[in-house]
Scaffold this motif. Structure first.
Motif, PDB file in Angstrom:
ATOM      1  N   ASP A 125      13.381  16.226 -10.616  1.00  0.00           N
ATOM      2  CA  ASP A 125      12.006  16.125 -11.103  1.00  0.00           C
ATOM      3  C   ASP A 125      11.426  14.773 -10.708  1.00  0.00           C
ATOM      4  O   ASP A 125      12.102  13.735 -10.789  1.00  0.00           O
ATOM      5  N   LEU A 126      10.162  14.777 -10.257  1.00  0.00           N
ATOM      6  CA  LEU A 126       9.525  13.541  -9.809  1.00  0.00           C
ATOM      7  C   LEU A 126       9.234  12.618 -10.983  1.00  0.00           C
ATOM      8  O   LEU A 126       8.953  13.064 -12.104  1.00  0.00           O
ATOM      9  N   LEU A 127       9.283  11.318 -10.726  1.00  0.00           N
ATOM     10  CA  LEU A 127       8.881  10.334 -11.719  1.00  0.00           C
ATOM     11  C   LEU A 127       7.357  10.365 -11.883  1.00  0.00           C
ATOM     12  O   LEU A 127       6.633  10.814 -10.986  1.00  0.00           O
ATOM     13  N   PRO A 128       6.840   9.874 -13.006  1.00  0.00           N
ATOM     14  CA  PRO A 128       5.378   9.872 -13.217  1.00  0.00           C
ATOM     15  C   PRO A 128       4.662   9.100 -12.111  1.00  0.00           C
ATOM     16  O   PRO A 128       5.011   7.952 -11.801  1.00  0.00           O
ATOM     17  N   GLY A 129       3.655   9.739 -11.503  1.00  0.00           N
ATOM     18  CA  GLY A 129       2.865   9.085 -10.474  1.00  0.00           C
ATOM     19  C   GLY A 129       3.606   8.807  -9.190  1.00  0.00           C
ATOM     20  O   GLY A 129       3.119   8.063  -8.330  1.00  0.00           O
ATOM     21  N   ALA A 130       4.791   9.404  -9.015  1.00  0.00           N
ATOM     22  CA  ALA A 130       5.633   9.112  -7.852  1.00  0.00           C
ATOM     23  C   ALA A 130       5.750  10.331  -6.955  1.00  0.00           C
ATOM     24  O   ALA A 130       5.342  11.435  -7.313  1.00  0.00           O
ATOM     25  N   ARG A 131       6.331  10.111  -5.799  1.00  0.00           N
ATOM     26  CA  ARG A 131       6.631  11.195  -4.869  1.00  0.00           C
ATOM     27  C   ARG A 131       8.124  11.338  -4.660  1.00  0.00           C
ATOM     28  O   ARG A 131       8.580  11.987  -3.724  1.00  0.00           O
ATOM     29  N   THR A 132       8.910  10.716  -5.548  1.00  0.00           N
ATOM     30  CA  THR A 132      10.369  10.838  -5.541  1.00  0.00           C
ATOM     31  C   THR A 132      10.863  10.962  -6.972  1.00  0.00           C
ATOM     32  O   THR A 132      10.172  10.590  -7.922  1.00  0.00           O
ATOM     33  N   GLY A 133      12.085  11.465  -7.097  1.00  0.00           N
ATOM     34  CA  GLY A 133      12.752  11.484  -8.383  1.00  0.00           C
ATOM     35  C   GLY A 133      13.456  10.168  -8.649  1.00  0.00           C
ATOM     36  O   GLY A 133      13.416   9.234  -7.842  1.00  0.00           O
ATOM     37  N   PRO A 134      14.152  10.061  -9.783  1.00  0.00           N
ATOM     38  CA  PRO A 134      14.748   8.777 -10.178  1.00  0.00           C
ATOM     39  C   PRO A 134      15.826   8.261  -9.227  1.00  0.00           C
ATOM     40  O   PRO A 134      15.917   7.055  -9.005  1.00  0.00           O
ATOM     41  N   ASP A 156       0.795  -1.228   0.000  1.00  0.00           N
ATOM     42  CA  ASP A 156       0.000   0.000   0.000  1.00  0.00           C
ATOM     43  C   ASP A 156       0.829   1.279   0.000  1.00  0.00           C
ATOM     44  O   ASP A 156       0.375   2.302  -0.509  1.00  0.00           O
ATOM     45  N   TYR A 157       2.022   1.239   0.582  1.00  0.00           N
ATOM     46  CA  TYR A 157       2.805   2.467   0.759  1.00  0.00           C
ATOM     47  C   TYR A 157       3.867   2.650  -0.321  1.00  0.00           C
ATOM     48  O   TYR A 157       3.876   3.672  -1.026  1.00  0.00           O
ATOM     49  N   VAL A 158       4.754   1.681  -0.478  1.00  0.00           N
ATOM     50  CA  VAL A 158       5.910   1.855  -1.373  1.00  0.00           C
ATOM     51  C   VAL A 158       5.495   2.138  -2.816  1.00  0.00           C
ATOM     52  O   VAL A 158       6.087   3.020  -3.466  1.00  0.00           O
ATOM     53  N   PRO A 159       4.490   1.453  -3.404  1.00  0.00           N
ATOM     54  CA  PRO A 159       4.115   1.783  -4.788  1.00  0.00           C
ATOM     55  C   PRO A 159       3.665   3.222  -4.971  1.00  0.00           C
ATOM     56  O   PRO A 159       3.851   3.796  -6.055  1.00  0.00           O
ATOM     57  N   LYS A 160       3.096   3.816  -3.945  1.00  0.00           N
ATOM     58  CA  LYS A 160       2.662   5.216  -4.059  1.00  0.00           C
ATOM     59  C   LYS A 160       3.863   6.159  -4.029  1.00  0.00           C
ATOM     60  O   LYS A 160       3.828   7.238  -4.638  1.00  0.00           O
ATOM     61  N   ILE A 161       4.910   5.780  -3.311  1.00  0.00           N
ATOM     62  CA  ILE A 161       6.113   6.606  -3.236  1.00  0.00           C
ATOM     63  C   ILE A 161       6.916   6.528  -4.529  1.00  0.00           C
ATOM     64  O   ILE A 161       7.384   7.542  -5.064  1.00  0.00           O
ATOM     65  N   LEU A 162       7.058   5.314  -5.049  1.00  0.00           N
ATOM     66  CA  LEU A 162       7.892   5.114  -6.243  1.00  0.00           C
ATOM     67  C   LEU A 162       7.126   5.344  -7.541  1.00  0.00           C
ATOM     68  O   LEU A 162       7.738   5.610  -8.576  1.00  0.00           O
ATOM     69  N   GLY A 163       5.799   5.240  -7.498  1.00  0.00           N
ATOM     70  CA  GLY A 163       5.015   5.197  -8.719  1.00  0.00           C
ATOM     71  C   GLY A 163       4.928   3.753  -9.198  1.00  0.00           C
ATOM     72  O   GLY A 163       5.868   2.976  -9.038  1.00  0.00           O
ATOM     73  N   LYS A 164       3.798   3.383  -9.765  1.00  0.00           N
ATOM     74  CA  LYS A 164       3.586   1.983 -10.146  1.00  0.00           C
ATOM     75  C   LYS A 164       4.624   1.490 -11.142  1.00  0.00           C
ATOM     76  O   LYS A 164       5.135   0.365 -11.042  1.00  0.00           O
ATOM     77  N   GLN A 165       4.975   2.322 -12.126  1.00  0.00           N
ATOM     78  CA  GLN A 165       5.918   1.882 -13.142  1.00  0.00           C
ATOM     79  C   GLN A 165       7.279   1.573 -12.526  1.00  0.00           C
ATOM     80  O   GLN A 165       7.870   0.512 -12.797  1.00  0.00           O
ATOM     81  N   ALA A 166       7.790   2.472 -11.692  1.00  0.00           N
ATOM     82  CA  ALA A 166       9.090   2.239 -11.062  1.00  0.00           C
ATOM     83  C   ALA A 166       9.023   1.048 -10.107  1.00  0.00           C
ATOM     84  O   ALA A 166       9.974   0.258 -10.027  1.00  0.00           O
ATOM     85  N   PHE A 167       7.897   0.905  -9.387  1.00  0.00           N
ATOM     86  CA  PHE A 167       7.763  -0.238  -8.479  1.00  0.00           C
ATOM     87  C   PHE A 167       7.833  -1.551  -9.252  1.00  0.00           C
ATOM     88  O   PHE A 167       8.550  -2.485  -8.870  1.00  0.00           O
TER      89      PHE A 167
END
Length: 736
Positions: A630-639, A440-451
């Motif tokens: 710059d943040l990744l798409p749908g993420a709360r962090t950059g690359p 529930d938490y980590v995918p929201k931070i990284l964004g689904k694609q990065a996760f």
């Protein structure tokens, strides 16, 4: 270890190295004398500094120094002993290299001065604990079912991987100015790519505080996303400060000097600073060093301690040592319950956390409450429980949840002992921490694609993966959340509107104030604020609230402090390499110019200020650099932070023998039930909150996006019911 015992042990060990070869004996005499005198001198220096620290500590009521010491000091005597031994070890190396450098009139390193055997000997005599051998790890019975409280022997071949009171992992070698222990910025005039590093307070003033636009609200996620990040960070990492607050060599107290001298590494203040005026510096204490378990190159560099387990194991609830575990357990309870407060409950009868065993603890008291009974600090599995009210609330929820589940499990299995009921409940609570965090938490931070790309689905336990939390993760990457902390803590009524009796608080009013929970409405208004209000959205125009850069008053001096400056200084203290080294580590190109930096930081004005301060992109402190990308798409962090956080989370999952998805840890039916549970359900079952979002981390409009608690799925514990007549359980242990 006393100096006399150490001296005797040293003599015995040195004698064991003696040779019948007279020539060899003659060559060794002088080095052995130097070694002996340096070890003894270090013991005395550390002992004296600790004595003066204790003598000078002001234990006045509610002093900020006392509160910070209470919260951030190594929690157990064993951990404090390791910290002290590591200080003796580091000081001995310092004295030996200083003597050699003066004698040879050049800088001499530990590597060229001492053999591996001599370094091991110094560590031994300093009091560093012996290495735990794999053969000592238990097998069979409970060792297959339950993790140890300290994390030892999770990996039977590498017993200390992920264990408490061990070194933070290094994914890249430490970068110290002397190659061994001096942080970046320690020596005035040192250049990096032809530029000096800017003082951290100047960076904060020009970058963090000048990004002063009003904070954006997160359009997708609730305030709970921020506070869960802090809570789960406290489950996997805790780097205590050095025990001494007095310089080992000069004897100055760190509160009274602006000179760099271990363990003092003061933050220099620019001229005309609007917050600190004419002050020249702010005190800063270095993190405690740690003893290393093997003679490697890392042993010659200062390493920092993770005093708790690295695993997602709910150590926030249960602690990381037998002593802490016993203090939070109700050992007389047949249901395997945890201790709760014996004086207070909320209006619904839900218990609060117990108070610490101190008649006058460090926490703030209600202003003008002379006629009131004191409200002491709360006690939990992690000593940082009182730092901020939302953190206290989450701790309290999980103690309530443990007791709720344990009571039900005992009803299902009346033949279970108190110990079995406790361990089975602890195992479930640990699994829920893992599920809520990774699902529930980590995918929201990284964004689904990065996760999906960087973590992906669970593929099983890998005994060759070291799950120990890394230095860069704990000290930089996972501190990204500091930029999303809100300036206010909302307290809401049953209609999710501002509470008429207990209004919202500025952030600095929530620090170390358990009295507000006891006397201002309990947990429920706080919990509704976490669910019902949006998180702050970090962006390049607003990097941190002034509540943290100008009004942070709960750390180590009774003055306002600056969290951004503290984070930057901590990264340098830990020897974290600069931005470019971590970009290469993650597979990205190095940045060599302003134009390169603008490719990853789109705000031109911010890039101009960064280059003006640092001179070169590679000089940027990794915490700040990762924050401004710059943040990744749908993420709360950059690359960069996505890379580092994903790597750590994947290692925590794959390197944990007790990960909830591993076949044999739970039965298939139990795994199905665990996945039905949620943080929203934990709120429903353990408070008077009656309406929640289906996903507690998403933000919505009340009442449209909220459900009654009866509509939220709950876990069915029937798969845990055993037939006492059977010799075997339903666990698919054959899959282990």
């Amino acid at each position: 270890m006393s100096s006399s015992v150490s001296r005797l042990l040293l003599c015995c060990i040195l004698l064991s190295y003696s040779s019948t070869d007279a020539a060899t004996e003659s060559k060794r005499t002088k080095p052995e004398n130097v070694l002996l005198s340096s070890v003894n001198a270090s013991l005395q220096l550390v002992k004296s500094a600790l004595h003066h620290t204790e003598k000078s500590t002001n234990y006045t009521e509610s002093s900020c120094l006392q509160m910070f010491a209470f919260s951030r000091r190594a929690a157990t005597a064993a951990t404090q002993g390791i910290s002290q031994a590591a200080e003796v070890f580091q000081m001995t190396l310092r004295l030996l290299t200083d003597k050699a450098s003066r004698r040879q009139k050049r800088s001499v390193s530990v590597a060229e001065l001492l053999s591996t055997e001599e370094v091991e000997l110094i560590a031994n005599l300093s009091g560093c604990p012996p290495v735990i051998q794999p053969a000592t790890c238990p097998r069979g019975e409970d060792s297959e079912k339950y993790r140890t409280i300290s994390g030892v022997c999770n990996n039977r071949k590498e017993p200390l991987w992920g264990a408490a009171s061990t070194a933070l992992a290094r994914w890249l070698p430490a970068e110290y100015e002397d190659g061994e222990s001096q942080p970046r910025g320690w020596n005035t005039g040192r250049h990096y790519s032809s530029f000096q590093l800017p003082p951290v307070r100047e960076v904060s003033v020009r970058i963090m505080q000048s990004s002063g636009q009003v904070a954006l609200e997160d359009e997708a996620y609730s305030q709970l996303l921020v506070d869960w990040g802090q809570y789960i960070d406290h489950d996997i990492s805790f780097t205590p400060q050095t025990l001494s607050k007095v310089a080992f060599l000069e004897g100055h107290h760190c509160l009274q000097t602006c000179e760099n001298s271990d363990p003092c590494f003061p933050i220099q203040i620019p001229l005309h600073d609007k917050l600190f005026g004419s002050k020249s510096c702010l005190p800063f204490f270095r993190s405690s060093p740690v003893c290393l378990s093997a003679p490697t190159q890392q042993m010659l560099q200062r390493q920092q301690m993770n005093s708790i387990t690295s695993f997602l194991d709910a150590s926030t609830v249960y602690g990381h040592s037998v002593d802490i575990e016993n203090s939070v357990r109700n050992l007389s309870s047949p249901e395997g319950l945890l201790v709760v407060n014996s004086k207070y409950t909320d209006r619904g009868g839900h218990p609060y956390l117990p108070f610490v065993n101190s008649s006058r603890s460090a926490c703030f008291q209600q202003p003008g409450s002379g006629q009131w009974e004191r409200v002491e600090c709360f006690m939990a599995g992690d000593s940082r429980v009182n730092e901020i009210l939302p953190l206290t609330a989450l701790h309290t929820l999980w103690v309530r949840e443990h007791n709720r589940l344990a009571t039900r499990l005992k009803q299902l299995n009346t033949h279970w002992s108190s110990e079995t009921t406790y361990q089975e409940t602890r195992k479930i609570i640990g699994a829920l921490h893992q599920i809520i965090t990774m699902r529930d938490y980590v995918p929201k931070i990284l964004g689904k694609q990065a996760f999906d790309e960087l973590i992906g689905p669970y593929e099983g336990y890998d005994e060759f993966i070291n799950p120990s939390v890394s230095n860069v993760f704990a000290t930089a990457a996972f501190r990204f959340g500091h930029s999303t902390i809100s300036a206010q803590m909302k307290r809401l009524n049953q209609s999710f509107q501002e509470h008429p009796q207990f209004p919202s608080l500025n952030l600095h009013q929530t620090f170390f104030s358990p009295w507000r929970i006891i006397r201002e409405g309990g947990l429920d208004p706080i919990l509704r604020g976490l669910l019902g209000r949006a998180a702050a959205r970090q962006n390049q125009q607003h990097l941190m609230t002034e509540e943290l850069t100008e009004k942070l008053v709960v750390l180590n001096i009774p003055k306002a402090l600056d969290l951004a400056a503290l984070n930057l200084q901590r990264g340098r203290d830990h020897g974290l390499p600069g931005y470019n080294d971590w970009r290469v580590f993650c597979g990205y190109d190095r940045l060599e110019s302003k134009a390169d930096l603008m490719a990853v930081v789109s705000d031109r004005n911010l890039v101009e200020k960064l280059i003006d301060l640092y001179g070169h992109p590679g000089n940027m402190d990794v915490w700040l650099a990762g924050l401004v990308e710059d943040l990744l798409p749908g993420a709360r962090t950059g690359p960069l932070f996505a890379c580092l956080i994903a790597k750590q989370m994947k290692m925590l999952r794959e390197g944990d023998r007790f990960w909830w998805e591993r076949p044999g840890v739970f039965s298939p039916q139990q795994r199905v039930e665990l996945q039905r549970h949620s943080l929203s359900r934990v709120f429903c079952d353990n408070s008077e909150v009656t309406e929640v979002p289906l996903d507690a981390f998403t933000v919505g409009t009340y009442p449209k996006d909220f459900l009654l608690c009866r509509s939220i799925p709950s876990v069915d514990l029937d798969p845990w019911k055993e037939d006492p007549e059977k010799d075997s359980s339903d666990l698919d242990s054959a899959e282990l």
